[in-house]
Scaffold this active site. Structure first.
Site, PDB file in Angstrom:
ATOM      1  N   GLU A   1      43.915  66.524  48.821  1.00  0.00           N
ATOM      2  CA  GLU A   1      45.311  66.245  48.881  1.00  0.00           C
ATOM      3  C   GLU A   1      46.178  66.751  47.781  1.00  0.00           C
ATOM      4  O   GLU A   1      47.271  67.097  48.092  1.00  0.00           O
ATOM      5  CB  GLU A   1      45.147  64.810  48.821  1.00  0.00           C
ATOM      6  CG  GLU A   1      44.805  64.213  50.123  1.00  0.00           C
ATOM      7  CD  GLU A   1      43.199  63.775  49.903  1.00  0.00           C
ATOM      8  OE1 GLU A   1      42.349  64.504  49.122  1.00  0.00           O
ATOM      9  OE2 GLU A   1      42.876  63.105  50.887  1.00  0.00           O
TER      10      GLU A   1
ATOM     11  N   PHE B   1      38.784  48.189  51.267  1.00  0.00           N
ATOM     12  CA  PHE B   1      38.193  49.581  51.140  1.00  0.00           C
ATOM     13  C   PHE B   1      39.287  50.635  51.083  1.00  0.00           C
ATOM     14  O   PHE B   1      40.367  50.395  51.876  1.00  0.00           O
ATOM     15  CB  PHE B   1      37.394  49.826  52.311  1.00  0.00           C
ATOM     16  CG  PHE B   1      36.744  51.298  52.640  1.00  0.00           C
ATOM     17  CD1 PHE B   1      35.768  51.669  51.578  1.00  0.00           C
ATOM     18  CD2 PHE B   1      37.238  52.107  53.430  1.00  0.00           C
ATOM     19  CE1 PHE B   1      35.566  53.134  51.564  1.00  0.00           C
ATOM     20  CE2 PHE B   1      36.641  53.452  53.590  1.00  0.00           C
ATOM     21  CZ  PHE B   1      35.851  53.856  52.438  1.00  0.00           C
ATOM     22  N   GLN B   2      39.217  51.531  50.231  1.00  0.00           N
ATOM     23  CA  GLN B   2      40.312  52.400  50.136  1.00  0.00           C
ATOM     24  C   GLN B   2      41.753  52.025  49.845  1.00  0.00           C
ATOM     25  O   GLN B   2      42.607  52.494  50.238  1.00  0.00           O
ATOM     26  CB  GLN B   2      40.344  53.569  51.388  1.00  0.00           C
ATOM     27  CG  GLN B   2      39.304  54.474  51.348  1.00  0.00           C
ATOM     28  CD  GLN B   2      39.101  55.756  52.335  1.00  0.00           C
ATOM     29  OE1 GLN B   2      39.566  55.554  53.324  1.00  0.00           O
ATOM     30  NE2 GLN B   2      38.468  56.663  52.064  1.00  0.00           N
TER      31      GLN B   2
ATOM     32  N   LYS C   1      48.651  50.358  57.701  1.00  0.00           N
ATOM     33  CA  LYS C   1      47.977  50.553  59.018  1.00  0.00           C
ATOM     34  C   LYS C   1      48.755  49.756  60.307  1.00  0.00           C
ATOM     35  O   LYS C   1      48.543  50.389  61.344  1.00  0.00           O
ATOM     36  CB  LYS C   1      46.498  50.708  59.147  1.00  0.00           C
ATOM     37  CG  LYS C   1      45.611  51.314  60.181  1.00  0.00           C
ATOM     38  CD  LYS C   1      44.384  51.380  60.194  1.00  0.00           C
ATOM     39  CE  LYS C   1      43.706  52.161  61.343  1.00  0.00           C
ATOM     40  NZ  LYS C   1      42.379  52.438  61.370  1.00  0.00           N
TER      41      LYS C   1
ATOM     42  N   MET D   1      45.538  80.758  27.044  1.00  0.00           N
ATOM     43  CA  MET D   1      47.005  80.273  26.328  1.00  0.00           C
ATOM     44  C   MET D   1      46.310  79.272  25.198  1.00  0.00           C
ATOM     45  O   MET D   1      46.917  79.525  24.047  1.00  0.00           O
ATOM     46  CB  MET D   1      47.838  79.408  26.984  1.00  0.00           C
ATOM     47  CG  MET D   1      49.036  79.190  26.562  1.00  0.00           C
ATOM     48  SD  MET D   1      49.792  80.552  25.676  1.00  0.00           S
ATOM     49  CE  MET D   1      50.910  80.915  26.865  1.00  0.00           C
TER      50      MET D   1
END
Lengths: 566, 163
Positions: free
Chosen positions: A50, A112-113, A162, A475
């Site tokens: 993502e 969940f999630q 949802k 760097m």
């Protein structure tokens, strides 16, 4: 007719003329993905992580002046976007990120999630929303696009549970939306503009210091015109490169920590600074006390009032859109024929600084990274879109690739996010079909989002990866060499993969280049024979190459270290 | 310098956390913070007491104005204003302390609003400084509990903060 929340989401994106949606599906967004499946106007780009979806949408926006749009699921889908959001927020890039959420009845129950999306994203977005009722969905998405694109642009998150995507209501997309709490200033104050123009016309040592705001406002042509009328030097920030043509004689190069000697000296010694869409940050002016000890007048154009007088006190603040304000300046400042004679002495000093040739670099029998960028510039005639990761290669790109046009230099200036280069290149490719897109990276950065080589294969993106491989986190190694007595604490990257084989494993072309004389043939091969392929070029470079000139952190702008000082 | 900043903002879920989050993220200090809806239920009003130089205050006001939910911001302490804070203080009030505590409450124009055999709850309103002095005037060992609302403020006369 009532339609589902999921269908409303898709219809809103149609109304906003979204052509690409970068995303990754999951449980909470299944209804939306189902609605997406039933249409063909929006092309969905399935990334492999993502974070890359947000970076790709971000570069899509940066390279096209449109909004980047992302769709991810709840919980880990959201937490993975955080780096992308913070990157876009720091560089003021317009994004609309749609996130799934667990059903409203489950919110707060550690479902969940589940994660607190609004809470977790709050400090790294311009604004965010949680939609709790399907009847609010369309207007909220409209607001998100409006907020993302107006004023100082930025990412906006819309969190959609949802069950809201399953509920139905009549779809109505508002043409405009008003918010009493949100009214960004666009037009600059004419009195202030008049004062600014007067100051510029009376200046003996003026300089224009232009940042990313010029690019965001699409004001490059107006800036160039104003600079030509004034006949003064122009410097760009890292984010502003391309906002003024780098090959123009009035361009003195990038300023700041790795800016040119002439840009930093001119900025420091100018009597009038016209700052446009830039914010005097620590990497640009170094130590503020050192900078402010030199007397000068500062005119500051910025759309965000909080950017003005934040680090440096400004004499003439002008809040508004850079493009509109430059129009007003152009009305007040007449065209000059030839270089302004008053600035003769000033230019003599600048040419002296310029003759120092601060970007000269040492010879080596190994490949010098600067050389690779110079050759890439020549072969692409400066017309490629260059995305970069973060580190030495980023600074070399900024110094040695001359950007004459805006939106060709795509990098993470504010947050300095390693790993952006490859997904940035994807977004730039989708927004600019047919244009050469090269990702300049290092073996450290590239591994932070290397899984996107798979996305690149799926969508046949002909990205040219220029990996400047020195085996070190360069760097950091440079700072350890200079400020930590060469104690290279954990900057040597051992056990690197064979990038050629890795590229081939993903179905791409891999080329390893170890000798300076092979640099040009390799680049040519990649850009002609393999024009339509993704080519991963692994340049094994001189590991001792460092970025110069350099103003060390916390030092003044004129306290410059040159390559030969070490 | 001490400043009282008044903020009108949309009365929406999460709006308070945007303001509080801004202060912590940018390292601004919050001495007190109060929030409640206004006569227009769609708007909340927050009063924040903070400390900072004029430059810092300028940034605080600009950053607050940048928050999308914020409708208006005013630094009340820039001009004539009134500030009030409410304190409820529970004190031991037994034996010889009982009469003395009542007298102290009267001197500070407090009201005793709960009485038991051994305690009082005193309600006191005023500037934060007045509440501080009341606490200072009491024998510390007699203070059982205090709760303060934080400062509320309003401009004097024609200074009106409204949409």
């Amino acid at each position: 007719m009532k339609i589902s929340g999921a269908e409303i989401v898709i219809k809103c994106l149609h109304e906003e003329k979204v052509d690409y949606l970068f995303g990754f599906p999951g449980g909470s967004v299944l209804h939306i993905y189902d609605a997406l499946f039933k249409q063909d106007r929006i092309k969905h780009i399935l990334v492999r992580h993502e974070q890359a979806a947000v970076h790709a949408a971000d570069a899509y926006a940066r390279s096209s002046n449109r909004v980047g749009v992302v769709l991810v699921t709840s919980g880990p889908g959201v937490t993975n976007t955080i780096t992308g959001l913070a990157t876009a927020y720091m560089d003021s890039i317009p994004l609309v990120v749609l996130t799934g959420q667990v059903p409203t009845a489950y919110i707060g129950q550690d479902a969940f999630q589940e994660c607190d999306t609004v809470g977790i994203t709050r400090p790294c977005v311009k604004h965010n929303f949680l939609v709790k009722d399907v009847s609010d969905l369309a207007v909220t998405i409209k607001k998100a696009f409006m907020i993302a694109t107006t004023g100082r642009p930025g990412p906006v998150v819309v969190d959609i549970p949802k069950d809201v995507t399953a509920q139905t209501c009549v779809f109505e997309y508002p043409n405009t939306v008003q918010m009493r709490s949100y009214n960004p200033v666009i037009k600059g104050h004419l009195g202030q503009i008049r004062k600014g123009a007067q100051l510029l016309l009376e200046a003996k040592r003026p300089i224009i210091y232009a940042g990313g705001g010029v690019i965001l406002a699409d004001a490059s042509e107006k800036l160039t015109e104003l600079a030509h009328r004034l006949g003064c030097p122009v410097t760009n920030t890292l984010m502003g490169l391309g906002g003024f043509p780098a090959t123009d004689p009035q361009f003195v190069g990038m300023l700041g920590m790795h800016g040119t000697y002439e840009a930093n000296m001119a900025m420091h010694h100018a009597d009038v600074v016209l700052a446009i869409g830039a914010r005097f940050d620590d990497r640009v002016i170094g130590d503020t006390a050192h900078f402010c000890a030199e007397p000068r007048k500062i005119i500051h154009i910025d759309i965000d009032p909080s950017s003005i007088s934040k680090r440096v006190k400004v004499d003439i603040p002008i809040v508004g859109n850079a493009s509109d304000i430059l129009d007003e300046f152009l009305k007040l400042i007449e065209s000059q024929t030839g270089r302004n004679p008053v600035l003769q002495d000033w230019w003599t000093r600048i040419e002296e600084w310029r003759s120092r040739q601060c970007l000269k670099y040492k010879k080596s029998d190994k490949i010098m990274p600067q050389y690779v960028i110079e050759k890439l510039y020549e072969i692409t005639k400066g017309e490629a879109i260059i995305t970069s990761d973060v580190g030495q290669h980023q600074m070399f790109s900024a110094q040695y690739y001359k950007f004459d046009k805006p939106r060709r230099w795509i990098n993470s200036g504010g947050l300095g996010t390693m790993g952006v280069g490859l997904p940035f290149a994807m977004g730039a490719c989708f927004a600019n079909p047919g244009v050469t897109v090269a990702c300049i990276t290092g073996e450290g950065s590239i591994q932070m989002c290397i899984q996107e080589l798979s996305t690149i294969k799926q969508f046949d993106l002909p990205i040219k990866v220029i990996c400047l491989n020195n085996g070190y986190l360069g760097m950091v190694r440079q700072w350890q060499e200079m400020f930590y007595a060469s104690r290279y604490s954990h900057t040597y990257v051992s056990s690197l993969p064979d990038f050629v084989k890795l590229a081939e494993a993903y179905g791409h072309v891999g080329i390893r280049v170890t000798r300076p004389e092979d640099v040009v043939p390799a680049l040519q091969k990649a850009l002609t024979e393999h024009r339509n392929d993704c080519v991963f070029m692994d340049f094994i470079i001189d590991p001792t190459a460092n970025v110069f000139p350099m103003v060390a952190a916390g030092k003044g702008l004129t306290e410059i270290i040159f390559s030969e000082d070490l | 310098m001490r400043h009282i900043v008044s903020i009108l903002l949309e009365n929406e879920a999460g709006a308070l956390s945007r303001v509080a989050g801004l202060f912590s993220a940018r390292g601004y200090n919050i001495e007190t913070l109060t929030v409640a809806p206004t006569e227009d239920a769609s708007l909340s009003r927050i009063t924040v007491v903070t400390r900072g130089s004029d430059d810092v205050l300028e940034q605080i006001v600009k950053q607050l104005n940048k928050l999308v939910d914020v409708v208006k911001v005013v630094d009340l302490s820039e001009a004539a204003h009134i500030e009030r804070e409410l304190m409820l203080i529970k004190v031991r009030a037994a034996g010889k302390d009982r009469e003395e505590m009542k007298r102290m409450a009267e001197i500070f124009r407090g009201r005793i609003i709960d009485v038991t055999e051994s305690t009082y709850v005193i309600e006191l309103t005023g500037s934060s400084a007045k509440l501080d002095s009341f606490i200072g005037a009491l024998d510390a060992s007699l203070i059982l509990e205090t709760v303060r609302t934080g400062v509320s403020g309003i401009g004097r006369g024609d200074r009106i903060l409204k949409v």
